[in-house]
Design an enzyme around this catalytic site. Structure first.
Site, short mmCIF file in Angstrom:
data_model
loop_
_atom_site.label_atom_id
_atom_site.label_comp_id
_atom_site.label_asym_id
_atom_site.label_seq_id
_atom_site.Cartn_x
_atom_site.Cartn_y
_atom_site.Cartn_z
N GLU A 1 2.21 -0.15 -4.88
CA GLU A 1 0.97 0.80 -5.04
C GLU A 1 1.67 2.28 -5.31
OE1 GLU A 1 -2.97 3.27 -4.07
OE2 GLU A 1 -1.54 2.48 -2.35
N ASP B 1 0.80 -1.18 -0.13
CA ASP B 1 -0.14 -0.09 -0.03
C ASP B 1 1.02 1.10 -0.14
OD1 ASP B 1 -2.99 0.95 0.42
OD2 ASP B 1 -2.00 2.10 2.06
C1 GLC Z 1 -4.40 3.03 -0.61
C2 GLC Z 1 -5.45 2.39 -0.84
C3 GLC Z 1 -6.76 2.72 -0.30
C4 GLC Z 1 -6.59 3.69 1.07
C5 GLC Z 1 -5.07 4.28 1.16
C6 GLC Z 1 -4.77 4.43 2.62
O1 GLC Z 1 -4.38 4.12 -1.43
O2 GLC Z 1 -5.77 1.65 -2.02
O3 GLC Z 1 -7.88 2.34 -0.39
O4 GLC Z 1 -7.54 4.24 1.67
O5 GLC Z 1 -4.29 3.66 0.40
O6 GLC Z 1 -4.17 3.25 3.37
#
Ligand code: GLC
Ligand code: MG
Length: 533
Positions: free
Chosen positions: A270, A203
């Site tokens: 991500e 994440d």
């Molecule tokens: C990432 C996740 C999202 C979440 C954020 C904070 O972007 O995909 O859903 O709210 O991180 O953890």
């Protein structure tokens, strides 16, 4: 010399499950691990290779699991560790890999580490999070803004300092400059690797390290209120710091230590950054980073042949020598493809996703053509929407329950689903689409089967053909040609020399093609051809 094998994550396809919404088995209206286990045969039949499951760890659910209170447990709403072990074993028996969603940038404010950290300035865990003094006038240490709106700093009256939170105040940022944090978090990853998981989606990887001096972010001169508060500033100093690559390299070394020739453990990052910066996350030959820094550019891409050809060329050109590409059409944070592109082009988009060079990630329900679901005001759950209502930033619409059949609650739950079903669930569901030759599900299944049957689609090089009108066309390997009509008018495409046979069309109209000096494409039609020799 050992024989080089193509790792599974290069040829395979990944399917994202949002566990709250996949399948409920205990009637609480919330999907669970036993539900995923129950639906594994559906995923095998669909033809994917790995599932990535959004967070399932104990959590107060302020951000629906992205606020983790224990990195090495399972939230009781999802089940138990035994349920997880059963899911993993059942997946592996079927040849499916399982990736967990690791959330390292922040924990929940209920995590025992943070409870300790905020208990006093001298607590040994104080420095596990990011604490700073107020400015002399009492205001936050700098101008950083939370991605969910408002200052990225929360005042803690008891100890008289602010703590940093890139997201909700209930999601305090861990201090990755503290080696003890690095060790503890790597231990948590090791826990799951030892249990047998095949890797992680990481994440907000690019958020993990902040500028050591906490200098102000530059103001965004183009900001307007409709964009959401976070865009007031560019996140120049609060994200994407060079030290993040050392951490990615540590995680990679851990994944490598658990890898065997049969199963490389994969890391997917991500990262929302422009290509040039995104590519840094592959790391270097000496210090590799994540295997797949997510490429999200298709989600918002301008939907015309020239723009997409340019995007594909730019991405391919930016990849480092050993960097393996990947593509994404949707996820739990972004509008669904069928809503963004319309039903007809959503089919073309799936054909694009599954024929581009690189690992595709599918979002649950997109294979049914699920659309964003309007959420009545009183039923909004997402903190993103609740904090900045009405800007269209909320993510509930893309997180609604998977429709399995026309039974009560679409076969998702015997209880009341935590989010409403889409209005079309009685006709748009797995049971209805399964045997319908014209359905989106049939198309996606056929595309995934074709990726296996035609190795050029997973492994072959990609060459763009000159874009003609609304047609985006490219070859994969020597013999496969993909032509996508991105518009709603009929189009023609002159083909390279040679004879071609059609393999698949995107619109289920069958393979009746016109062959007079070129390829005739119907409106909104994509087609895969193979050269015959
Ligand atoms: C990432 C996740 C999202 C979440 C954020 C904070 O972007 O995909 O859903 O709210 O991180 O953890
Ligand atoms: Mg349940």
């Amino acid at each position: 010399m050992t024989e080089e094998r193509t790792p599974w994550w290069r040829t395979g396809s990944i399917y994202q499950i949002y566990p709250r919404s996949f399948q409920d088995t205990d009637g609480d209206g919330i999907g669970d691990l036993a539900g995923i286990t129950q639906r594994l045969d559906y995923l095998v039949d669909l033809g994917i290779d790995a599932v990535w499951i959004s967070p399932i760890f104990p959590s107060p659910m302020a951000d629906f699991g992205y606020d983790v209170a224990d990195y090495v447990g399972i939230d009781p709403r999802f089940g138990t560790l035994d349920d997880f072990d059963r899911l993993l074993a059942a997946a592996h028996t079927r040849g499916l890999r399982v990736l967990l969603d690791f959330v390292p940038n922040h924990s929940s404010d209920r995590h025992p580490w943070f409870v300790e950290s905020r208990s006093s300035r001298t607590n040994p865990k104080r420095d596990w999070y990011i604490w700073r003094d107020a400015k002399p006038d009492g205001s936050p240490p700098n101008n950083w803004i939370s991605d969910f709106g408002g200052p990225a700093w929360e005042w803690d009256a008891a100890t008289g300092q602010y703590y940093s939170h890139a997201f909700l105040p209930q999601q305090p940022d861990l201090n990755w400059r503290n080696p003890a944090v690095v060790d503890a978090m790597l231990d948590a990853m090791r826990f799951w690797l030892e249990r047998g998981v095949d890797g992680f989606r990481i994440d907000v990887l690019w958020h993990m390290v902040k500028h050591a001096e906490f200098i102000d972010n530059p103001l965004n001169p183009d900001w307007h209120a409709g964009m959401g508060d976070m865009h007031r500033v560019h996140q120049t100093h609060s994200t994407d710091q060079p030290e993040v690559h050392d951490i990615a390299a540590r995680m990679r070394a851990l994944a490598e230590a658990f890898s065997t020739p049969d199963c490389e453990r994969v890391l997917i990052g991500e990262i929302y950054l422009p290509f040039e910066r995104l590519m840094q996350y592959y790391g270097t030959a000496e210090a590799p980073g994540v295997h797949l820094p997510f490429n999200f550019t298709l989600i918002d891409a301008a939907w015309n042949a020239r723009a997409l050809a340019a995007l594909i060329a730019e991405y391919e050109a930016a990849l480092p020598a050993d960097g393996w590409p990947n593509w994404v059409l949707g996820n739990h944070d972004r509008p669904r493809s069928a809503t963004k592109r319309g039903a007809a082009q959503a089919r073309v988009a799936q054909m694009l996703l599954l024929t581009l060079r690189g690992t595709p990630t599918l979002y649950y329900g997109d294979e049914l053509g699920m659309e964003d679901v309007a959420i009545p005001l009183g039923q909004v759950q997402d903190p993103r929407e609740l904090r900045e209502p009405g800007l269209g930033l909320g993510r509930d619409p893309v997180r609604t329950p998977m429709p399995w059949s026309d039974a009560a609650n679409a076969g998702f739950s015997t209880g009341t689903p935590w989010l409403p079903l889409g209005p079309d669930w009685r006709t748009r569901n797995v049971a209805a689409e399964r045997d319908d030759p014209a359905s989106m599900l049939t198309l996606v299944r056929a595309l995934l089967a074709m990726r296996r049957a035609q190795p050029a689609l997973s492994g072959g090089d990609l060459r763009l053909l000159e874009a003609e009108g609304d047609v985006l066309a490219y070859t994969r390997g020597d013999d496969v040609l993909v032509a996508l009509n991105l518009g709603s008018n009929a189009q023609r495409l002159s083909l390279p020399t040679g004879a071609f046979v059609p393999l698949l069309t995107s619109d289920g109209t069958g393979l009746d093609l016109e062959w007079s000096g070129g390829l005739a494409l119907k409106p909104d039609q994509g087609i895969i051809l193979r050269r015959i020799r």
